[in-house]
Design a protein around this motif. Structure first.
Motif, short mmCIF file in Angstrom:
data_model
loop_
_atom_site.label_atom_id
_atom_site.label_comp_id
_atom_site.label_asym_id
_atom_site.label_seq_id
_atom_site.Cartn_x
_atom_site.Cartn_y
_atom_site.Cartn_z
N UNK A 167 37.89 -113.13 -59.50
CA UNK A 167 38.28 -114.18 -60.43
C UNK A 167 37.04 -114.67 -61.14
N UNK A 168 37.22 -115.33 -62.27
CA UNK A 168 36.05 -115.81 -62.98
C UNK A 168 36.34 -117.11 -63.70
N UNK A 169 35.26 -117.76 -64.07
CA UNK A 169 35.33 -118.95 -64.89
C UNK A 169 36.03 -118.59 -66.19
N UNK A 170 37.01 -119.37 -66.64
CA UNK A 170 37.62 -119.08 -67.94
C UNK A 170 36.57 -119.18 -69.05
N UNK A 171 36.59 -118.23 -69.95
CA UNK A 171 35.65 -118.25 -71.07
C UNK A 171 36.16 -119.24 -72.11
N UNK A 172 35.29 -120.15 -72.52
CA UNK A 172 35.62 -121.13 -73.55
C UNK A 172 35.01 -120.66 -74.86
N UNK A 173 35.84 -120.10 -75.74
CA UNK A 173 35.35 -119.56 -77.00
C UNK A 173 35.10 -120.69 -77.98
N UNK A 174 33.99 -120.61 -78.70
CA UNK A 174 33.69 -121.62 -79.70
C UNK A 174 34.58 -121.42 -80.92
#
Length: 170
Positions: A119-126
């Motif tokens: 699992x991973x940290x959700x990517x927060x797209x700019x």
């Protein structure tokens, strides 16, 4: 009976080896931190390292993957306290026009000798053209990977892999 005794000794040896490994991993940590401080002064160190890695390099297939990796300043591998149960990769980014995350963590849990979950940290797209382009690459990569008949045979984009959570067996 003799084989059982040998098996018991082997199990004790494995446990002792793990204890020694844990001890030396803790002793190595300050040296890794010093090394990481030195690597920060080398421009594009992590991009160069990853694009030259035989397994990771094919995953850096899009311009967006590569461009976003220019902003990666640190990569750390941290083993769980019980090193048999898994580890996490910690990636650090600075001044990145693609993503808002300063840290992305991908964690691997060893469930059994054949099963691993990640699992991973959700990517927060700019909300930038770069962020939108990377988000599209990641979504397409994950979609293609899921549709693939043999997921193990198809590689993903680097950030697609980073964003993907899974549970797999061999």
């Amino acid at each position: 009976l003799i084989q059982q005794e040998i098996g018991n000794l082997n199990e004790k040896a494995s446990e002792e080896i793990l204890r020694v490994e844990q001890k030396f991993n803790k002793l190595r940590r300050p040296h890794f931190e010093k090394r990481n401080d030195l690597l920060k002064d080398i421009p594009n160190f992590w991009l160069t390292s990853l694009t030259n890695h035989p397994i990771i390099a094919p995953m850096i297939e899009s311009d967006e993957d590569e461009d976003c990796l220019h902003y990666m300043v640190d990569l750390d591998v941290e083993e769980f306290d019980d090193i048999k149960s898994g580890f996490r990769l910690k990636l650090r980014f600075l001044d990145n026009p693609y993503i808002a995350n300063e840290h992305i963590v991908k964690e691997f849990q060893i469930l059994s000798s054949e099963d691993v979950a990640s699992g991973s940290t959700p990517i927060e797209y700019k909300d930038t053209p770069e962020g939108a382009a990377l988000k599209q690459v990641v979504e397409e990569s994950i979609s293609q990977y899921r549709r693939s008949r043999r997921p193990g045979q198809k590689h993903q984009s680097f950030f697609g892999w980073l964003a993907q959570s899974c549970e797999s067996g061999s």
